[in-house]
Design a protein around this motif. Structure first.
Motif, mmCIF file in Angstrom:
data_model
loop_
_atom_site.group_PDB
_atom_site.id
_atom_site.type_symbol
_atom_site.label_atom_id
_atom_site.label_comp_id
_atom_site.label_asym_id
_atom_site.label_seq_id
_atom_site.Cartn_x
_atom_site.Cartn_y
_atom_site.Cartn_z
ATOM 1 N N LYS A 66 32.211 9.686 15.799
ATOM 2 C CA LYS A 66 32.671 9.052 16.279
ATOM 3 C C LYS A 66 32.598 7.775 17.284
ATOM 4 O O LYS A 66 33.390 7.194 17.019
ATOM 5 C CB LYS A 66 34.223 9.543 17.948
ATOM 6 C CG LYS A 66 34.508 10.924 16.666
ATOM 7 C CD LYS A 66 36.199 11.898 17.414
ATOM 8 C CE LYS A 66 36.464 12.409 16.990
ATOM 9 N NZ LYS A 66 37.704 13.169 17.274
ATOM 10 N N ARG A 67 31.426 8.078 18.037
ATOM 11 C CA ARG A 67 29.940 7.136 18.595
ATOM 12 C C ARG A 67 28.908 7.203 19.290
ATOM 13 O O ARG A 67 29.003 8.127 19.291
ATOM 14 C CB ARG A 67 31.407 6.671 19.813
ATOM 15 C CG ARG A 67 31.628 7.080 20.703
ATOM 16 C CD ARG A 67 32.733 6.707 21.729
ATOM 17 N NE ARG A 67 33.487 5.988 21.345
ATOM 18 C CZ ARG A 67 34.120 5.280 22.545
ATOM 19 N NH1 ARG A 67 33.644 4.813 23.299
ATOM 20 N NH2 ARG A 67 35.193 4.587 22.046
ATOM 21 N N PHE A 68 28.394 7.105 19.397
ATOM 22 C CA PHE A 68 27.215 7.093 19.912
ATOM 23 C C PHE A 68 26.442 6.061 20.956
ATOM 24 O O PHE A 68 27.182 4.658 20.707
ATOM 25 C CB PHE A 68 25.697 7.612 18.991
ATOM 26 C CG PHE A 68 25.345 6.196 17.941
ATOM 27 C CD1 PHE A 68 24.204 5.375 18.490
ATOM 28 C CD2 PHE A 68 25.600 5.762 16.828
ATOM 29 C CE1 PHE A 68 24.347 4.213 18.083
ATOM 30 C CE2 PHE A 68 24.619 4.821 15.958
ATOM 31 C CZ PHE A 68 24.441 3.998 16.702
ATOM 32 N N THR A 69 25.562 6.446 21.745
ATOM 33 C CA THR A 69 25.469 5.107 22.935
ATOM 34 C C THR A 69 23.660 5.522 22.938
ATOM 35 O O THR A 69 23.158 6.417 22.948
ATOM 36 C CB THR A 69 25.592 5.351 24.507
ATOM 37 O OG1 THR A 69 27.169 5.545 24.153
ATOM 38 C CG2 THR A 69 25.343 4.560 25.289
ATOM 39 N N VAL A 70 23.110 4.179 22.690
ATOM 40 C CA VAL A 70 21.872 3.758 23.582
ATOM 41 C C VAL A 70 21.853 2.450 25.049
ATOM 42 O O VAL A 70 22.372 2.352 25.204
ATOM 43 C CB VAL A 70 21.401 2.969 22.717
ATOM 44 C CG1 VAL A 70 19.556 3.044 23.102
ATOM 45 C CG2 VAL A 70 20.388 3.885 21.123
ATOM 46 N N ASN A 71 20.986 3.971 26.280
ATOM 47 C CA ASN A 71 20.975 2.906 27.436
ATOM 48 C C ASN A 71 19.464 2.492 27.557
ATOM 49 O O ASN A 71 18.869 3.948 27.768
ATOM 50 C CB ASN A 71 21.811 3.961 28.806
ATOM 51 C CG ASN A 71 23.221 4.337 28.246
ATOM 52 O OD1 ASN A 71 23.980 3.051 27.741
ATOM 53 N ND2 ASN A 71 23.864 5.002 28.641
ATOM 54 N N PHE A 72 19.758 1.733 28.245
ATOM 55 C CA PHE A 72 18.388 1.286 28.880
ATOM 56 C C PHE A 72 18.459 1.530 30.446
ATOM 57 O O PHE A 72 19.788 0.425 30.691
ATOM 58 C CB PHE A 72 17.785 -0.368 28.457
ATOM 59 C CG PHE A 72 17.271 -0.035 27.487
ATOM 60 C CD1 PHE A 72 15.636 0.300 27.105
ATOM 61 C CD2 PHE A 72 17.936 0.008 26.004
ATOM 62 C CE1 PHE A 72 15.397 0.413 25.951
ATOM 63 C CE2 PHE A 72 17.480 -0.005 24.609
ATOM 64 C CZ PHE A 72 16.068 -0.202 24.479
ATOM 65 N N SER A 73 18.088 2.242 30.895
ATOM 66 C CA SER A 73 18.790 2.428 32.406
ATOM 67 C C SER A 73 16.950 2.307 33.506
ATOM 68 O O SER A 73 16.152 2.278 33.742
ATOM 69 C CB SER A 73 19.743 3.188 32.770
ATOM 70 O OG SER A 73 19.096 4.603 32.534
ATOM 71 N N THR A 74 17.903 2.403 35.066
ATOM 72 C CA THR A 74 16.677 2.114 35.862
ATOM 73 C C THR A 74 16.883 3.529 36.480
ATOM 74 O O THR A 74 15.670 3.282 37.218
ATOM 75 C CB THR A 74 17.577 1.324 36.830
ATOM 76 O OG1 THR A 74 18.995 1.704 37.807
ATOM 77 C CG2 THR A 74 17.971 -0.245 36.849
ATOM 78 N N ALA A 75 17.312 4.353 36.364
ATOM 79 C CA ALA A 75 17.231 6.011 36.966
ATOM 80 C C ALA A 75 17.489 6.594 35.789
ATOM 81 O O ALA A 75 18.453 6.141 34.368
ATOM 82 C CB ALA A 75 17.438 5.806 37.927
#
Length: 311
Positions: free
Chosen positions: A44-53
């Protein structure tokens, strides 16, 4: 035997989802992140995150969310202090069910350049200072086959934590060559001396391709790697003093197929080049040229699409 990645290169095959990893030394200009994946049947959906922590409540510098419904689309955003910012959208879906696909995030001075399946797809301007971005994560309805962080070399703020095996290896120093054109040629600074590695990621798109490690001064080829897909063979050879040597073709299993992603890693040992394909050791090729400092050129040509090369 699994390949121990050289400092400056982080590589994970078939990680569990959700998957989160630190970016050694933090995100910087000229780095890149590559993801090879497929979709489960009930996606249904997927995510890629670039994060600070690492935590779920951390600030997110880049949020990429592929959504599959009657309006298939890819959404880009950021989150600061718990608040989502202005959403950007690409009304196109290059990540199809039933096919292996790739995402490549190239870090420039001004933005993230996102490529899908080797084609430029989207530009997302930086909303956070790069030195604050230290983690990358993948979650949702996705099966990751390979995730690679390119160019996270030594001498950066915060330093690197290396395993005992990695401390023996020469770091990959230069920025990655991202989506290079073929034929491709690059200099190996200092030559292929012991403990140095070169890495190439691509897809064969025809009958045959070649990767050479050679001397730029003499044009002698210390290691000639030639998958011949129409014959199902992996030919290895050398070209020294104007003559080809004895071909080697024996291999337990040939993982290189037309249309399939591969990662080739060549590491210089004490007596031979050690060849890894898709993270696993395949064979050695004993040296036929012994002045390894003269082996200063990487070449790739033929029927192959390249995603990156790292030296």
């Amino acid at each position: 035997m699994a390949c121990v990645p050289a400092p400056g290169y982080q590589s994970a095959y078939n990680p569990p989802i959700p998957y989160t990893t630190i970016i050694a030394g933090g995100l910087r200009q000229a780095m890149a992140v590559f993801i090879q994946a497929t979709l489960p049947s009930d996606h249904k959906r997927f995510t890629v995150n670039f994060s600070t922590a690492e935590g779920e409540d951390s600030d997110i510098a880049l949020h990429m969310n592929a959504r599959y419904d009657n309006r298939d689309r890819v959404v880009f955003n950021s989150r600061q202090s718990g608040q989502w910012k202005e959403e950007e959208m690409k009304k196109d879906m290059p990540f199809k069910a039933g096919k292996v696909f790739s995402m490549l995030f190239e870090i420039t001075r001004n933005n993230y350049l996102v490529a899908a399946n080797g084609n430029r797809f989207f530009e997302f301007a930086h909303r956070f200072p790069l030195d604050q971005v230290r983690w990358v994560s993948v979650s949702g309805d996705i099966i990751v086959q390979h995730l690679a962080i390119l160019g996270c070399g030594p001498g950066v703020k915060g330093g690197l934590v290396l395993s005992a095996l990695q401390t023996e290896l020469i770091p990959v120093m230069g920025p990655p060559a991202v989506l290079p054109t073929v034929p491709f040629r690059a200099n190996i600074n200092g030559g292929m001396v012991p403990h140095r590695s070169v890495i190439v990621k691509g897809i064969p798109n025809g009958k045959s391709f070649v990767v050479n490690l050679k001397s730029g001064m003499t044009n002698d080829i210390a290691f000639h790697f030639n998958p011949r897909l129409n014959k199902g063979t992996l030919v290895r050879n050398s070209f020294v003093n104007g003559s080809w040597g004895q071909e080697e073709t024996k291999v337990a299993k040939n993982p290189i197929k037309e249309g399939d992603y591969f990662e080739l890693s060549i590491r210089a040992g004490q007596k031979a080049f050690k060849i890894f394909l898709n993270g696993s050791h395949q064979f050695d090729f004993e040296y036929r040229m012994f002045n390894l400092a003269q082996v200063d050129t990487l070449e790739a040509e033929g029927n192959v699409q390249l995603f990156y090369a790292l030296i």
